[in-house]
Design a protein around this motif. Sequence first.
Motif, short mmCIF file in Angstrom:
data_model
loop_
_atom_site.label_atom_id
_atom_site.label_comp_id
_atom_site.label_asym_id
_atom_site.label_seq_id
_atom_site.Cartn_x
_atom_site.Cartn_y
_atom_site.Cartn_z
N LYS A 173 -18.83 7.87 -2.04
CA LYS A 173 -18.85 9.32 -2.20
C LYS A 173 -17.71 9.76 -3.12
N ARG A 174 -16.62 9.01 -3.05
CA ARG A 174 -15.54 9.35 -3.96
C ARG A 174 -15.89 9.03 -5.40
N PHE A 198 -1.60 13.95 1.64
CA PHE A 198 -2.56 12.86 1.83
C PHE A 198 -3.78 13.35 2.61
N LYS A 212 0.69 4.21 -2.74
CA LYS A 212 0.30 5.57 -2.36
C LYS A 212 1.26 6.58 -2.99
N PHE A 222 -9.07 1.77 0.74
CA PHE A 222 -8.14 2.87 0.55
C PHE A 222 -7.49 2.81 -0.83
N LEU A 225 -1.43 1.28 7.80
CA LEU A 225 -1.16 0.40 6.67
C LEU A 225 0.26 0.60 6.17
N LEU A 265 -9.47 8.31 9.05
CA LEU A 265 -9.05 7.75 7.76
C LEU A 265 -7.54 7.86 7.58
N PHE A 288 0.82 -1.21 0.00
CA PHE A 288 0.00 0.00 0.00
C PHE A 288 0.85 1.26 0.00
N GLU A 318 -7.77 13.61 1.44
CA GLU A 318 -8.96 13.12 2.13
C GLU A 318 -10.05 14.18 2.14
N LEU A 319 -9.63 15.43 2.21
CA LEU A 319 -10.60 16.52 2.30
C LEU A 319 -11.24 16.83 0.97
N GLU A 379 -15.00 15.68 2.71
CA GLU A 379 -15.20 15.17 4.07
C GLU A 379 -15.29 16.33 5.06
N ALA A 406 -5.78 5.35 9.74
CA ALA A 406 -5.89 3.98 9.21
C ALA A 406 -4.89 3.76 8.09
N GLN A 407 -4.77 4.75 7.21
CA GLN A 407 -3.84 4.57 6.10
C GLN A 407 -2.40 4.60 6.59
N ASP A 408 -2.15 5.45 7.60
CA ASP A 408 -0.80 5.49 8.15
C ASP A 408 -0.39 4.14 8.69
N GLN A 433 -9.14 8.77 -6.90
CA GLN A 433 -8.53 10.09 -6.82
C GLN A 433 -7.66 10.36 -8.04
N THR A 441 -13.61 12.17 11.16
CA THR A 441 -13.51 11.12 10.14
C THR A 441 -12.19 11.23 9.39
#
Lengths: 925, 162
Positions: A162-163, B112, A90, A124, B141, B134, A86, B116-117, B125, B137-139, A131, B130
């Motif tokens: 939503k994305r 990043f 990213k 994600f 990962l 989010l 991941f 998200e925003l 968002e 959570a990604q961090d 994105q 939230t």
Amino acid sequence: MSGPSLMDSLFQRTLEDLIKGLRQQLIGEQAFISKALEEIRKEIKSTDLSTKSTALLKLCYLSNLHFHDMSFAAFHALEVLSSPRFSHKKIAYHAISLSFHDSTPVLLLITNHLRKDLTSTNEFEVSLSLQCLSRIANVDLARDLTPEVFTLLSSNKLYVRKRAVAVVLRVFEKYPDSVRVCFKRLVENLENYDPQILSAVVGVFSELACKDPRSYLPLAPEFYKILVDSKSNWISIKVLKIFAKLAPLEPRLANRVVEPICYLMRKTGAKSLLFECVRTVVTSFSEYESAVRLAVGKIREFMVDEDPNLKYLGLHALSIVASKHLWVVSENKEVVIKSLSDPDPNIKIESLRLVMAMVSEHNVAEISKVLVNYALKSDPLFCNEILGSILSTCSRNVYEIIVDFDWYVSLLGEMSRIPHCQMGEEIENQLVDIGLRVKDVRLELVRVARDLLIDPALLGNSFLHRVLSAAAWVSGEYVEFSRNPLELMEALLQPRTSLLPPSIMAIYIQSAFKVLVFCLHTCFVRGGSTAGVSASASYESFDDLSVENGAGSTVAHGQTCTSAPITNESIVNLLKLVELALSPLLGSHDVEVQERARNLLGFVDLIKLEALNSSGQEENDSEQKGVEATKIIRMVHDAFSKELGPVSLSAQGKVPVPDGLTLNENLGDLETICSDIELPSSNTFSFGYPSEEKDVSSFSNLQIKEDSGQSNESTSLLAEHRKRHGLYYLPSGKSEVISNDYPPANDPALQGDNNDTASDLVKLTAESLVPKRKPNHSKPRPVVVKLDEADEKPVAVKHPESRDDSLSGAVLDILFGSEDILPTSSRSNLPSSNRKGKEKQHMITQVESKENVVGDGNSSSRRRKDHSHGKERRHRKKNAEERNETDRKEKESSSNHPRRQKSRQRAEEPLKVPPQTSVIPDFLL
Amino acid sequence: MIHFVLLISRQGKVRLTKWYSAYSQKERTKVIRELSGLILTRGPKLCNFVEWRGLRVVYKRYASLYFCMCIDEDDNELEILEIIHHYVEVLDRYFGSVCELDLIYNFHKAYFILDELLIAGELQEPSKRTVARLVAAQDSLVETAKEQTSSITNIIAQAANV
């Protein structure tokens, strides 16, 4: 190969090292960066994905903040993208959305990566690829990935859904056919109660509606419901944007929506939402008096707020209202005028626009005067902003609002004397344009031009050179209106003209030529009568420039005489002056200047030879001996006295192309070359070299009647005018100040009464907004020559139909194709309106039958559908009107309740909503 | 929609750029030069909006950093100010009273979070909590992946592969 790769991964500089290192370099930053780039280039080729991704991250940093090209790493980014990790993905996605664009060659290779990640189970990863898609989507990507996006539109994971909704906008843009697939699901998301999804969907629709509102009218009931129910300001703002676009298309929708918007405006505490309500009302609901009044009240609160942001936005909103309700501006004029001296330049400009919106033909003189005084006091930037807006407002529609051109011309003169003035070019254009168009003003124009030319100080200001060139041209072309051509001649040939650029110098010389010819013509051809009057020999020594003062004052005293006395003696002096001034120019490096100087000197030689050697000896004989000279003078004079008129911009198009002339041969590529060069502003004239001009002027259909008595008449008018408006005339004694060292071009001190301008302006606009006839307009507005069609400037006509046909067509198809789906969704919420639903279905069948008639069976043709859509609506109006009766009854019964209670019902009990919302669908088809 | 987001320090150094509309590298440099000239010269008590090329730039200064967002003419300026503030608050929550240095050293994290925003130039968002969740959570990962790579066994395994 892999040995160094291991070493690399152990000792590779991380991003943090890079940043630290960069920050320690006080000098030689560039060297450090190029060294780092070199490392990156090596590391990015590594087979180890961690090394590669770190290198990529560093490269992103350098590209992003130091703007180094990273296109070489496009393929490497793709490689990192294929990593299962991941963290790598990213970084890769970040790099790709940063650097890829439509022409990136490896864009083709990314489709499968994206598809894989779009279907991934890790939300994600899905989000990352969405994105990325939103940024780099092109036609191919959008087409190939439409199915995946479609699936995600109904994903269980809100985060993903939503994305996906947000990305759909880009997909639609790039590949309109995807609308057929995705639109229905997008609309279904409008029904969603999750605020995040709703926010995303509404965002998409507000962008879509910006481009082509008409297609989304059928969705109005859904939007209405959101507007009434929404508790989130973000969503409300977006919905308001949609209604701002929809309402102008459908008056009945506007009727329905205006009330909730006003309610929102009264209720909300959030300034952003409040402003959006205000803006929506003033842009799209300007016919609703009460709503506008409410909005104006809010605008006023904004304008007097301490916060400069609100002040600016208030003024901005006011300028939107101004186009339709001018009274609003006049009601708030104190605030507006106070803002003219705000410290914030943006606020100043906004209020200047508003002041200019208040200008009418009755108050233009007063407002301009006060604004010019403001301009004198303010900083150069704003000063020119003021001057520019005065110039453009006054010249709008061929000087529509100007009645008193004498005043306007002297205002132009006054404006060019303002120290910071940089509007030379525009003033130049207008001076010449007015000269060509308005015959009656030429006397005053020549006077203004003379005042400008005669002031040696002005020659030092390079911004004024354009104005001076206009002044020179005017005084040459209309020299017959000059009171003292000899003085003009001196002004045109004064030593400081050497400061002018050659192109303008050439105009000066040409004008001098015209003036000289005029003098000679008066002296020799019109002959004795004028020469007889010329007893007053106040011009003894013309070589001496100081005589100017004397001349100036003489003219000021003897206002009524049009032409100054010209004697043989003065002619001799004149010729001497010309020779003296021009002979150095024979060696000029500029072709134009040199040639014109030579022409003029040649002419002088000719005249001297033919006429003056005789006239010097025996004056009375001159007429006989100088027959030859008279002939020449008459010829040249005739050439110059031909009237020039404004030339239509399209005149060139009317010239028939001669046979055998292929105009665009070999010149096709000129366009690309010329595109860099600024096009000349829309001049409707060209500068006067009579030989060229004559044939052009025949194309313009002039309304000028040759009227010789005109000049006398305008002289008397001028005298009268001067008596009344002495204020606007430049002091004629100005030249007396001139000493050896020239005074600054403009002394602000000379312009009196600067104080109290703000209160002045308030007062002036107060009276001026009342449309009354001012007594001093006793003089009729002079004829302004207009060209038939040319004066409507060739604005690139914006076609209302220029929208994205394919997109809106697709949307329409979907909306009408799925008509029976849409209502069901709304109907399912409205259990109480069975009756209506039935009627609706009945109408749909009507629609379809109609379509069949119109569409001739070819139902896939979008255009026809569009067309029939309009027809249906017209037809539907009748139905709706019938129904209005019943609606009104419903309304009456409900309007008895206090509003607050009603809205609470709306917000809390969706079941009670139906009677309100259900009405709209009937209106909207 | 938002066309781009810029973070510029008071000295004119660029701290973050995010482009939602297509701008070539050359245009990007030009845009930043133009805008920093426009914005950094404005005094402290003036309004936060600048008209620029028919678009509107909303900016706000937090400590030494200017947060700028470029929007369409008919977008809501106040809403954008709120989004900027929202972003700053989220950053603050993430870094714990954020300062310019945090953004300098963690420039990718700032990205990043912004991602998200905002997506495709629209606010995504509105809830700070939230976003924080989010990002965390990604961090995590990312962290687990990092631990794997940097573990000794991993390096040895790599070396053995040679």
